[in-house]
Design a protein around this motif. Structure first.
Motif, PDB file in Angstrom:
ATOM      1  N   MET A  52      -3.090  27.098  -6.872  1.00 49.36           N
ATOM      2  CA  MET A  52      -3.028  26.189  -5.738  1.00 49.36           C
ATOM      3  C   MET A  52      -1.574  25.872  -5.413  1.00 49.36           C
ATOM      4  O   MET A  52      -0.783  25.582  -6.314  1.00 49.36           O
ATOM      5  N   LEU A  53      -1.218  25.932  -4.135  1.00 43.44           N
ATOM      6  CA  LEU A  53       0.106  25.534  -3.667  1.00 43.44           C
ATOM      7  C   LEU A  53      -0.049  24.416  -2.652  1.00 43.44           C
ATOM      8  O   LEU A  53      -0.928  24.471  -1.784  1.00 43.44           O
ATOM      9  N   THR A  54       0.793  23.422  -2.765  1.00 41.15           N
ATOM     10  CA  THR A  54       0.792  22.368  -1.757  1.00 41.15           C
ATOM     11  C   THR A  54       1.445  22.897  -0.483  1.00 41.15           C
ATOM     12  O   THR A  54       2.090  23.946  -0.476  1.00 41.15           O
ATOM     13  N   ALA A  55       1.280  22.168   0.620  1.00 39.96           N
ATOM     14  CA  ALA A  55       1.871  22.583   1.892  1.00 39.96           C
ATOM     15  C   ALA A  55       3.389  22.672   1.783  1.00 39.96           C
ATOM     16  O   ALA A  55       4.025  23.568   2.353  1.00 39.96           O
ATOM     17  N   LYS A  56       3.973  21.751   1.022  1.00 37.12           N
ATOM     18  CA  LYS A  56       5.428  21.759   0.858  1.00 37.12           C
ATOM     19  C   LYS A  56       5.879  23.000   0.091  1.00 37.12           C
ATOM     20  O   LYS A  56       6.874  23.643   0.445  1.00 37.12           O
ATOM     21  N   GLN A  57       5.154  23.360  -0.945  1.00 37.32           N
ATOM     22  CA  GLN A  57       5.492  24.568  -1.708  1.00 37.32           C
ATOM     23  C   GLN A  57       5.291  25.816  -0.861  1.00 37.32           C
ATOM     24  O   GLN A  57       6.087  26.757  -0.909  1.00 37.32           O
ATOM     25  N   PHE A  58       4.220  25.829  -0.076  1.00 39.41           N
ATOM     26  CA  PHE A  58       3.923  26.973   0.795  1.00 39.41           C
ATOM     27  C   PHE A  58       5.075  27.218   1.758  1.00 39.41           C
ATOM     28  O   PHE A  58       5.513  28.365   1.955  1.00 39.41           O
ATOM     29  N   ASP A  59       5.591  26.143   2.357  1.00 37.15           N
ATOM     30  CA  ASP A  59       6.697  26.270   3.307  1.00 37.15           C
ATOM     31  C   ASP A  59       7.991  26.654   2.594  1.00 37.15           C
ATOM     32  O   ASP A  59       8.777  27.459   3.111  1.00 37.15           O
ATOM     33  N   ALA A  60       8.223  26.089   1.421  1.00 40.22           N
ATOM     34  CA  ALA A  60       9.458  26.386   0.693  1.00 40.22           C
ATOM     35  C   ALA A  60       9.529  27.857   0.290  1.00 40.22           C
ATOM     36  O   ALA A  60      10.605  28.465   0.294  1.00 40.22           O
ATOM     37  N   LEU A  61       8.389  28.438  -0.051  1.00 41.00           N
ATOM     38  CA  LEU A  61       8.343  29.853  -0.441  1.00 41.00           C
ATOM     39  C   LEU A  61       8.305  30.787   0.766  1.00 41.00           C
ATOM     40  O   LEU A  61       8.391  32.004   0.608  1.00 41.00           O
ATOM     41  N   GLN A  62       8.152  30.196   1.980  1.00 39.50           N
ATOM     42  CA  GLN A  62       8.066  30.989   3.210  1.00 39.50           C
ATOM     43  C   GLN A  62       6.967  32.054   3.084  1.00 39.50           C
ATOM     44  O   GLN A  62       7.175  33.235   3.354  1.00 39.50           O
ATOM     45  N   MET A  63       5.812  31.588   2.654  1.00 46.42           N
ATOM     46  CA  MET A  63       4.686  32.486   2.447  1.00 46.42           C
ATOM     47  C   MET A  63       4.245  33.108   3.777  1.00 46.42           C
ATOM     48  O   MET A  63       4.184  32.435   4.803  1.00 46.42           O
ATOM     49  N   GLU A  64       3.933  34.395   3.737  1.00 48.77           N
ATOM     50  CA  GLU A  64       3.401  35.105   4.896  1.00 48.77           C
ATOM     51  C   GLU A  64       1.969  35.510   4.588  1.00 48.77           C
ATOM     52  O   GLU A  64       1.699  36.142   3.562  1.00 48.77           O
ATOM     53  N   ILE A  65       1.042  35.142   5.484  1.00 49.95           N
ATOM     54  CA  ILE A  65      -0.381  35.376   5.272  1.00 49.95           C
ATOM     55  C   ILE A  65      -0.901  36.262   6.406  1.00 49.95           C
ATOM     56  O   ILE A  65      -0.614  36.019   7.575  1.00 49.95           O
TER      57      ILE A  65
END
Length: 400
Positions: A52-65
């Protein structure tokens, strides 16, 4: 007997201390997780694992889905070249008369319309051409009247035929001279009607012959330029296309209508597509290759003639499921991608085992070992980070 009782008491105390320490450790772990809500939550339910990743972690990692793509992973010709425009979409601004540049109205990169003034020239020669035209026009009008008078006399039978023919010849010569000088003024952009009315223009405009962008300005204010000197270059980038080089060994594979996938440095990470509309019929000697021209289908960003491009011409149309290399993580000899699903504000990632196949650049063809829903989205990057977090979560859960 007393010694045995003594050792038994010591043993019981040691067991109580161990249980207390273990309880405190578990309590601290729970307290730490509650105190840090940003931490990834990792849990195991039988064989199903989840990160599980929080929204803040998701943005920090610049995740591409995204969903997996269908790509041609084989049956192509590697090529390179540059962006070009057809000859009719390039123009050079020149002058037909020697003059001084008195004003430059544009700079490199400016957009110009067809017929827009880009500079002004001035010189005594330009003024002289106007006065010559005015003299020739006035003389032509005088000789026209003399010709008409002699024609009237000749038609009435009271005039000499020789005088009529002389007047006619002089008028036609003067008219041709005036028309020639008027054409020269039109080339300079000077209004001949204004000159006939007595206006003498001190400077003349230079106008863009096409719509486009100013690519180069080769002169300076005050500079004297000779006739036919290149002053500026204008390029229309609306018709920019891919000019590719195909080596001799691959020529037989290439034909009109084939698709080209390529990229340029000005749009990193973005693939552009084009369709071949012309295949050259002569070889360049260094290197020995032919030119292949392809019309770009999804033009975007700064596509400037002269940019270097690398691409692949698809000679076969075999499509397969593919995903970026950064989306795959290895666990021993097994490979996984991570399905992505949003749960409230957080993101859930679950490992899905795949089999790797052909690699093409940064993309790898894959086969899912279990059936997947067609619209399932997957993490396109940071797969090794997700795998590491999952492993870390497993070690934490089995620590006690």
């Amino acid at each position: 007997m007393k010694n045995l009782s003594k050792y038994a008491v010591i043993g019981l105390l040691a067991m109580l201390l161990g249980l207390t320490a273990c309880g405190n450790s578990k309590k601290e772990t729970v307290d730490n997780r509650q105190a840090n809500p940003e931490m990834e939550k990792v849990h195991s339910e039988g064989e199903a694992k989840e990160v599980m990743l929080t929204a803040k972690q998701f943005d920090a990692l610049q995740m591409e889905i995204d969903t997996p793509k269908m790509r041609n992973m084989s049956g192509y010709v590697e090529t390179n070249g540059q962006l070009e425009v057809p000859p009719q979409n390039e123009a050079t601004v020149t002058t037909v008369v020697g003059a001084n540049v008195v004003s430059i109205e544009v700079i490199e990169g400016d957009k110009v319309n067809k017929g827009q003034t880009v500079a002004y020239l001035s010189h005594p020669n330009i003024i002289e051409k106007q006065t010559d035209y005015l003299d020739a026009y006035s003389n032509s009008q005088f000789l026209k009247k003399e010709y008409e008078r002699q024609k009237t006399l000749y038609d009435a039978g009271v005039g000499s035929g020789a005088n009529f023919q002389k007047a006619e010849g002089e008028y036609l010569v003067s008219r041709s001279k005036a028309n020639g000088l008027e054409a020269q003024l039109q080339q300079l952009g000077i209004n001949s009607a204004g000159v006939r009315n007595g206006t003498i223009y001190q400077r003349v405009p230079l106008k863009s012959p096409i719509e486009g962008f100013v690519e180069k300005v080769k002169v300076k204010t005050g500079q004297y330029v000779e006739p036919q000197t290149d002053l500026m270059e204008i390029v229309d980038t609306h018709h920019v296309h891919a000019d590719l080089m195909v080596f001799e060994k691959d020529v037989y594979k290439v034909k009109e209508g084939q698709k080209v996938i390529f990229n340029v440095q000005s749009i990193p990470g973005k693939e552009l597509t084009a369709e071949i509309y012309s295949v050259g019929k002569t070889f360049e000697q260094n290197p020995k290759a032919i030119h292949v021209h392809a019309e770009i289908e999804n033009k975007e960003g700064q596509l400037i003639p002269g940019m270097y491009i690398q691409g692949r011409i698809q000679t076969e149309n075999t499509q397969t499921v593919a995903i970026p290399e950064a989306a795959i993580a290895a666990d021993g000899e097994r490979f996984f991608v991570f399905s992505a699903e949003k749960e409230g504000e957080d993101w859930s990632f679950k490992p899905i085992e795949v089999a790797k196949s052909t690699k093409d650049g940064d993309w790898i063809a894959i086969d899912f070992l279990t059936e997947q829903q067609p619209n399932t989205k997957y993490a396109y990057d940071n797969a090794y980070y997700l795998m590491a977090e999952m492993k870390k979560g497993e070690s934490e859960e089995h620590g006690h």
